[in-house]
Design a protein around this motif. Structure first.
Motif, PDB file in Angstrom:
ATOM      1  N   THR A  19      29.326 -10.010  83.796  1.00 52.79           N
ATOM      2  CA  THR A  19      30.634 -10.523  84.147  1.00 52.79           C
ATOM      3  C   THR A  19      31.660  -9.996  83.173  1.00 52.79           C
ATOM      4  N   SER A  20      32.909  -9.950  83.596  1.00 54.32           N
ATOM      5  CA  SER A  20      33.981  -9.490  82.718  1.00 54.32           C
ATOM      6  C   SER A  20      34.151 -10.465  81.578  1.00 54.32           C
ATOM      7  N   VAL A  21      34.190  -9.951  80.356  1.00 54.75           N
ATOM      8  CA  VAL A  21      34.301 -10.841  79.214  1.00 54.75           C
ATOM      9  C   VAL A  21      35.630 -10.696  78.492  1.00 54.75           C
ATOM     10  N   ALA A  22      36.414  -9.747  78.895  1.00 52.59           N
ATOM     11  CA  ALA A  22      37.602  -9.486  78.123  1.00 52.59           C
ATOM     12  C   ALA A  22      38.880  -9.469  78.935  1.00 52.59           C
ATOM     13  N   ALA A  23      38.829  -8.962  80.124  1.00 49.19           N
ATOM     14  CA  ALA A  23      40.059  -8.781  80.886  1.00 49.19           C
ATOM     15  C   ALA A  23      40.567 -10.086  81.455  1.00 49.19           C
ATOM     16  N   CYS A  24      41.807 -10.057  81.928  1.00 45.19           N
ATOM     17  CA  CYS A  24      42.403 -11.248  82.529  1.00 45.19           C
ATOM     18  C   CYS A  24      41.620 -11.661  83.760  1.00 45.19           C
ATOM     19  N   GLY A  25      41.584 -12.945  84.033  1.00 46.92           N
ATOM     20  CA  GLY A  25      40.831 -13.444  85.178  1.00 46.92           C
ATOM     21  C   GLY A  25      41.698 -13.612  86.396  1.00 46.92           C
ATOM     22  N   GLY A  26      41.097 -14.108  87.462  1.00 48.71           N
ATOM     23  CA  GLY A  26      41.832 -14.349  88.687  1.00 48.71           C
ATOM     24  C   GLY A  26      40.887 -14.475  89.846  1.00 48.71           C
ATOM     25  N   GLY A  27      41.325 -15.074  90.912  1.00 50.59           N
ATOM     26  CA  GLY A  27      40.467 -15.250  92.074  1.00 50.59           C
ATOM     27  C   GLY A  27      40.237 -13.956  92.798  1.00 50.59           C
ATOM     28  N   ALA A  28      39.085 -13.843  93.396  1.00 43.39           N
ATOM     29  CA  ALA A  28      38.745 -12.624  94.124  1.00 43.39           C
ATOM     30  C   ALA A  28      39.483 -12.561  95.447  1.00 43.39           C
ATOM     31  N   GLN A  29      39.764 -11.347  95.863  1.00 47.74           N
ATOM     32  CA  GLN A  29      40.358 -11.122  97.164  1.00 47.74           C
ATOM     33  C   GLN A  29      39.355 -10.325  97.983  1.00 47.74           C
ATOM     34  N   SER A  30      39.461 -10.415  99.283  1.00 47.54           N
ATOM     35  CA  SER A  30      38.527  -9.657 100.112  1.00 47.54           C
ATOM     36  C   SER A  30      38.830  -8.177  99.990  1.00 47.54           C
ATOM     37  N   ALA A  31      37.776  -7.385  99.941  1.00 50.44           N
ATOM     38  CA  ALA A  31      37.940  -5.952  99.768  1.00 50.44           C
ATOM     39  C   ALA A  31      38.013  -5.258 101.106  1.00 50.44           C
ATOM     40  N   SER A  32      38.768  -4.180 101.125  1.00 48.20           N
ATOM     41  CA  SER A  32      38.841  -3.362 102.329  1.00 48.20           C
ATOM     42  C   SER A  32      38.629  -1.925 101.925  1.00 48.20           C
ATOM     43  N   SER A  33      37.565  -1.317 102.386  1.00 54.41           N
ATOM     44  CA  SER A  33      37.286   0.061 102.010  1.00 54.41           C
ATOM     45  C   SER A  33      37.499   0.965 103.213  1.00 54.41           C
ATOM     46  N   GLY A  34      37.071   2.204 103.030  1.00 51.49           N
ATOM     47  CA  GLY A  34      37.322   3.188 104.086  1.00 51.49           C
ATOM     48  C   GLY A  34      38.697   3.791 103.886  1.00 51.49           C
ATOM     49  N   SER A  35      38.928   4.965 104.392  1.00 58.21           N
ATOM     50  CA  SER A  35      40.216   5.602 104.181  1.00 58.21           C
ATOM     51  C   SER A  35      40.471   6.636 105.269  1.00 58.21           C
ATOM     52  N   ASP A  36      41.734   7.050 105.342  1.00 64.10           N
ATOM     53  CA  ASP A  36      42.124   8.036 106.333  1.00 64.10           C
ATOM     54  C   ASP A  36      41.839   9.442 105.802  1.00 64.10           C
ATOM     55  N   LYS A  37      42.226  10.434 106.509  1.00 61.29           N
ATOM     56  CA  LYS A  37      41.988  11.806 106.097  1.00 61.29           C
ATOM     57  C   LYS A  37      42.774  12.123 104.832  1.00 61.29           C
ATOM     58  N   ALA A  38      42.292  13.122 104.087  1.00 60.25           N
ATOM     59  CA  ALA A  38      42.937  13.530 102.847  1.00 60.25           C
ATOM     60  C   ALA A  38      44.419  13.781 103.080  1.00 60.25           C
ATOM     61  N   LYS A 243      29.780 -28.029  67.954  1.00 55.74           N
ATOM     62  CA  LYS A 243      28.576 -27.903  68.778  1.00 55.74           C
ATOM     63  C   LYS A 243      28.901 -27.407  70.185  1.00 55.74           C
ATOM     64  N   ASP A 244      30.166 -27.576  70.605  1.00 63.41           N
ATOM     65  CA  ASP A 244      30.504 -27.147  71.967  1.00 63.41           C
ATOM     66  C   ASP A 244      30.654 -25.635  72.099  1.00 63.41           C
ATOM     67  N   VAL A 245      30.345 -24.889  71.033  1.00 61.06           N
ATOM     68  CA  VAL A 245      30.315 -23.426  71.192  1.00 61.06           C
ATOM     69  C   VAL A 245      29.290 -23.042  72.255  1.00 61.06           C
ATOM     70  N   LEU A 246      28.295 -23.906  72.471  1.00 64.51           N
ATOM     71  CA  LEU A 246      27.271 -23.625  73.471  1.00 64.51           C
ATOM     72  C   LEU A 246      27.834 -23.597  74.885  1.00 64.51           C
ATOM     73  N   GLN A 247      28.944 -24.302  75.103  1.00 63.32           N
ATOM     74  CA  GLN A 247      29.583 -24.325  76.422  1.00 63.32           C
ATOM     75  C   GLN A 247      30.891 -23.547  76.442  1.00 63.32           C
ATOM     76  N   ASN A 248      31.399 -23.199  75.279  1.00 61.17           N
ATOM     77  CA  ASN A 248      32.707 -22.558  75.199  1.00 61.17           C
ATOM     78  C   ASN A 248      32.720 -21.160  75.807  1.00 61.17           C
ATOM     79  N   THR A 249      33.691 -20.934  76.684  1.00 56.96           N
ATOM     80  CA  THR A 249      34.032 -19.569  77.063  1.00 56.96           C
ATOM     81  C   THR A 249      35.021 -19.067  76.025  1.00 56.96           C
ATOM     82  N   GLN A 250      35.419 -17.813  76.129  1.00 58.69           N
ATOM     83  CA  GLN A 250      36.430 -17.324  75.198  1.00 58.69           C
ATOM     84  C   GLN A 250      37.770 -18.020  75.433  1.00 58.69           C
ATOM     85  N   THR A 251      37.999 -18.468  76.646  1.00 58.71           N
ATOM     86  CA  THR A 251      39.238 -19.184  76.955  1.00 58.71           C
ATOM     87  C   THR A 251      39.231 -20.579  76.348  1.00 58.71           C
ATOM     88  N   THR A 252      38.154 -21.341  76.543  1.00 63.81           N
ATOM     89  CA  THR A 252      38.119 -22.712  75.995  1.00 63.81           C
ATOM     90  C   THR A 252      38.023 -22.685  74.475  1.00 63.81           C
TER      91      THR A 252
END
Length: 417
Positions: A19-38, A243-252
């Motif tokens: 999982t990402s440990v450093a970058a900013c977070g955010g909710g996932a969006q649905s991905a759309s792949s595929g593309s048109d001609k070059a 003791k809560d380091v066991l549950q701490n994320t980098q944010t908390t």
């Protein structure tokens, strides 16, 4: 290069563990792949769902497409979702044209056979700092261009240290840091916050201490690794760390530091904006090695990559898009937005000139290591998970540091088979 269904399924499992440990977070969006001609529409995926099309980042991506003579269809999603969807899209033959991925995921995607070498594309990486580039290298070949890097250091609360009669400049090694924590506790304040959670964040935060003792990730149970885990256990047992380091994320963990009660926080470049808003004077020092000097710290950040396409004629435009996103003029603005240290010395100098508080972070990144560097590649997830499990066991008291790391080494050995 293996590119079978079995390889892709195994790679998906590996990405899920990273999982990402450093970058900013955010909710996932649905991905759309595929593309048109070059020359038409090119798909672009990144792990920045918090930035929409009207943001500086969104506008830059659009402009780089326009400059390359194409329209970009951009999708932002969280890091784990992006890696998994990239593998599935490759399996289906419709991978995006350009993709920005978290650096430890690069080796997994390479093993699955879905990324092009930068050399084959003619992308120039000569100006990139070698240790930053190394996080995206496998067997001596580079598979992406880093857009920026972040890492860890120790933030400190000046008021708390002054009240405890601690000079931050006196902290040179583990012994002097522990002595400072003892003084802080005696003065009625709290010591240090960090994340020891049972995810990649926990491993990310433990690595500076592990490497700072001279630890080797292929030998988790060495005396050096045990020394690092014993240090953290000593701090928790003595009340220098909660003791809560066991549950701490980098944010908390950061939120605890932001209360103003703690002397130190092990955290990253990405907290600089929050540090300015904390309401108290702060400073930053490198994480010390066991016997002195700056400990090696793990490199965070993303690489711009070009997935393999059936229509190889598309690579020319993709190369132009990558070059645009990673040139010096655009890196300065992008890395400022993302609170990243630039991957080149030229842009780093510009960053420090604009914000002198970035100097310790530039120094920290210079000493950083890629988690998958040194030939580890896709072996890293099979080492990281047992390592964070050992940290949890030792800090909770269910096992001694030695027993916890013995079990971790045994599990890591099975994971490599």
């Amino acid at each position: 290069m293996r590119n079978s269904r079995r390889t892709l399924i195994a790679a998906i499992a590996a990405v899920g563990a990273l999982t990402s440990v450093a970058a900013c977070g955010g909710g996932a969006q649905s991905a759309s792949s595929g593309s048109d001609k070059a020359g038409g529409t090119y798909t672009f995926w990144d792990p920045y769902p918090q930035f929409d099309a009207s943001s500086a980042w969104g506008k830059l991506v659009t402009k780089c497409g326009t400059d390359a003579g194409a329209k970009i269809k951009r999708t932002g999603m969280d890091t784990t979702d992006l890696g998994n969807k990239a593998l599935l899209a490759a399996q289906q033959g419709n991978a995006p044209d350009v993709m920005l991925v978290d650096n430890p995921v690069v080796s997994t995607l390479v093993e699955a056979g879905i990324l092009n070498k930068t050399g084959d594309l003619g992308l120039d990486t000569k100006s990139v700092q070698k240790n930053i580039l190394g996080a995206g290298e496998i067997d001596g070949a580079s598979y992406g261009v880093p857009i920026g890097a972040n890492t860890l250091a120790l933030y400190y609360n000046k008021k708390v240290l002054t009240a405890a009669h601690v000079d931050p400049a006196s902290i040179k090694d583990w012994a002097s840091l522990t002595a400072a924590l003892k003084k802080v506790k005696a003065a009625g304040k709290k010591g240090i916050t960090f994340s020891a959670i049972n995810t990649e964040e926990g491993s990310f935060q433990f690595l500076p201490w592990f490497w700072g003792a001279g630890g080797d990730l292929t030998k988790l149970d060495s005396a050096k690794g045990v020394a690092a885990l014993s240090l953290w256990k000593q701090w928790v047992d003595a009340g220098y760390a909660p003791k809560d380091v066991l549950q701490n994320t980098q944010t908390t963990s950061w939120q605890e530091f932001a209360t103003g009660s703690y002397a130190f926080s092990e955290n990253g470049t990405w907290q600089l904006g929050n540090a300015e808003k904390a309401g108290f004077d702060y400073g930053v020092i490198s994480i010390p090695g066991q016997s002195g000097g700056s400990a090696p710290v793990p490199t965070g950040g993303e690489f711009v990559t070009v997935p393999v396409q059936k229509d190889t004629a598309r690579y020319d435009v993709s190369k132009k898009i990558v070059t645009c996103l990673t040139n010096s003029a655009n890196l300065l603005a992008t890395d400022t937005t993302l609170a990243y240290v630039a991957p080149t010395a030229t842009v780093q100098a510009e960053q420090v000139k604009a914000n002198p508080k970035l100097k310790p972070w530039v120094d920290a990144v210079a000493a950083a290591r890629g988690r998958t560097s040194g030939g580890l590649g896709t072996k890293y997830p099979t080492i990281s998970q047992p390592m964070w499990t050992a940290v949890q066991a030792a800090l909770s008291g269910s096992k001694s540091p030695q027993d916890a790391l013995d079990a971790a080494q045994a599990a890591a050995g099975k994971g490599k088979n």
